[in-house]
Design an enzyme around this catalytic site. Structure first.
Site, PDB file in Angstrom:
ATOM      1  N   GLY A  46      30.047  75.031  64.279  1.00 59.67           N
ATOM      2  CA  GLY A  46      30.262  74.148  65.675  1.00 59.67           C
ATOM      3  C   GLY A  46      30.564  74.798  65.946  1.00 59.67           C
ATOM      4  N   GLN A  51      36.541  73.323  73.215  1.00 61.29           N
ATOM      5  CA  GLN A  51      37.177  74.430  72.727  1.00 61.29           C
ATOM      6  C   GLN A  51      36.199  75.167  73.920  1.00 61.29           C
ATOM      7  OE1 GLN A  51      35.152  73.786  69.126  1.00 61.29           O
ATOM      8  NE2 GLN A  51      36.567  75.998  68.225  1.00 61.29           N
ATOM      9  N   CYS A  95      37.927  77.799  62.377  1.00 59.69           N
ATOM     10  CA  CYS A  95      37.952  77.046  63.616  1.00 59.69           C
ATOM     11  C   CYS A  95      37.662  78.476  64.749  1.00 59.69           C
ATOM     12  CB  CYS A  95      38.430  76.036  63.972  1.00 59.69           C
ATOM     13  SG  CYS A  95      38.395  75.409  65.449  1.00 59.69           S
ATOM     14  N   LEU A  96      36.665  78.421  65.889  1.00 60.42           N
ATOM     15  CA  LEU A  96      36.527  79.269  66.535  1.00 60.42           C
ATOM     16  C   LEU A  96      38.008  79.298  67.535  1.00 60.42           C
ATOM     17  CD1 LEU A  96      32.925  78.451  67.365  1.00 60.42           C
ATOM     18  CD2 LEU A  96      33.951  80.608  65.760  1.00 60.42           C
ATOM     19  N   HIS A 137      34.889  67.646  61.277  1.00 61.11           N
ATOM     20  CA  HIS A 137      35.508  68.683  61.506  1.00 61.11           C
ATOM     21  C   HIS A 137      35.555  68.882  63.434  1.00 61.11           C
ATOM     22  CE1 HIS A 137      36.763  72.994  62.347  1.00 61.11           C
ATOM     23  NE2 HIS A 137      36.799  72.708  63.585  1.00 61.11           N
ATOM     24  N   GLU A 138      34.433  68.320  63.914  1.00 61.67           N
ATOM     25  CA  GLU A 138      33.953  68.350  65.322  1.00 61.67           C
ATOM     26  C   GLU A 138      34.342  66.816  65.645  1.00 61.67           C
ATOM     27  OE1 GLU A 138      33.666  71.277  66.816  1.00 61.67           O
ATOM     28  OE2 GLU A 138      32.823  72.394  64.684  1.00 61.67           O
ATOM     29  N   HIS A 141      37.675  67.126  66.452  1.00 63.24           N
ATOM     30  CA  HIS A 141      38.529  68.174  68.282  1.00 63.24           C
ATOM     31  C   HIS A 141      38.508  66.939  69.615  1.00 63.24           C
ATOM     32  CE1 HIS A 141      39.226  72.201  67.328  1.00 63.24           C
ATOM     33  NE2 HIS A 141      38.031  72.374  66.739  1.00 63.24           N
TER      34      HIS A 141
HETATM   35 NI    NI Z   1      36.898  73.538  65.676  1.00 65.83          NI
END
Ligand code: NI
Length: 173
Positions: A46, A51, A95-96, A137-138, A141
């Site tokens: 995701g 991000q 998380c990226l 989670h997304e 963000h």
């Molecule tokens: Ni994340």
């Protein structure tokens, strides 16, 4: 399509509440394509617009992990939660934007989400398993919330200090 650089925590842009997407312009289409490419390249399941530094309510995901199963790239614009299950699920999340740190987070096991697709049509679907975790989670963000905000202050502080140190070291080259 092109890869976009992923912001690394701590970054003030990752703490902002994102604005709704007003209309699905070619720019938004390009952003979604780039985000999918960036997500697959990372690799991750995701990726949310903030991000990559765009403070708009949009995220992409694909939680297909089984070998030989076709990928399912999804683009969710202006997503919202319609309902969540009482039953919860605990997943080890990453998380990226917080590379190499993982922690268990408990969230509703199932979630019904509504969003606008790239074609402008409103869609609704119930997610479960990894899909439910990823979607929540997304969505977090887009409200400036990271998975570490679900952890205790001590653990969150430890990860944030380590990330800040890593960023300083990278900046020095
Ligand atoms: Ni994340």
């Amino acid at each position: 399509m092109s890869l976009r650089p992923i912001l690394i925590h701590p970054d003030p842009r990752l703490k902002k509440r994102c604005a709704p997407v007003e209309s699905i312009t070619p720019e938004i289409g390009k952003l979604a394509e780039d985000m999918l490419e960036t997500m697959y390249d990372a690799p991750g399941v995701g990726l949310a617009a903030p991000q990559v530094g765009v403070l708009a309510r949009l995220f992409v995901m694909d939680c297909v992990k089984e070998e030989g199963v076709a990928p399912r790239p999804m683009v969710l614009i202006n997503p919202e939660i319609v309902s969540t299950s009482d039953e919860v699920n605990t997943y080890e999340e990453g998380c990226l934007s917080i590379p190499e740190h993982y922690a268990e987070v408990t969230r509703p096991a199932r979630v019904v989400m509504r969003w606008t697709g790239l074609d402008g049509a409103r869609q609704e679907e119930e997610f479960d398993g990894l899909w439910a975790t990823c979607a929540q989670h997304e969505l977090d963000h887009l409200d400036g919330r990271l998975f570490i905000d679900h952890l205790g202050a001590i653990k969150r502080g430890m990860i944030t200090r380590k990330m800040a140190k890593l960023k300083r070291e990278k900046a020095r080259g």
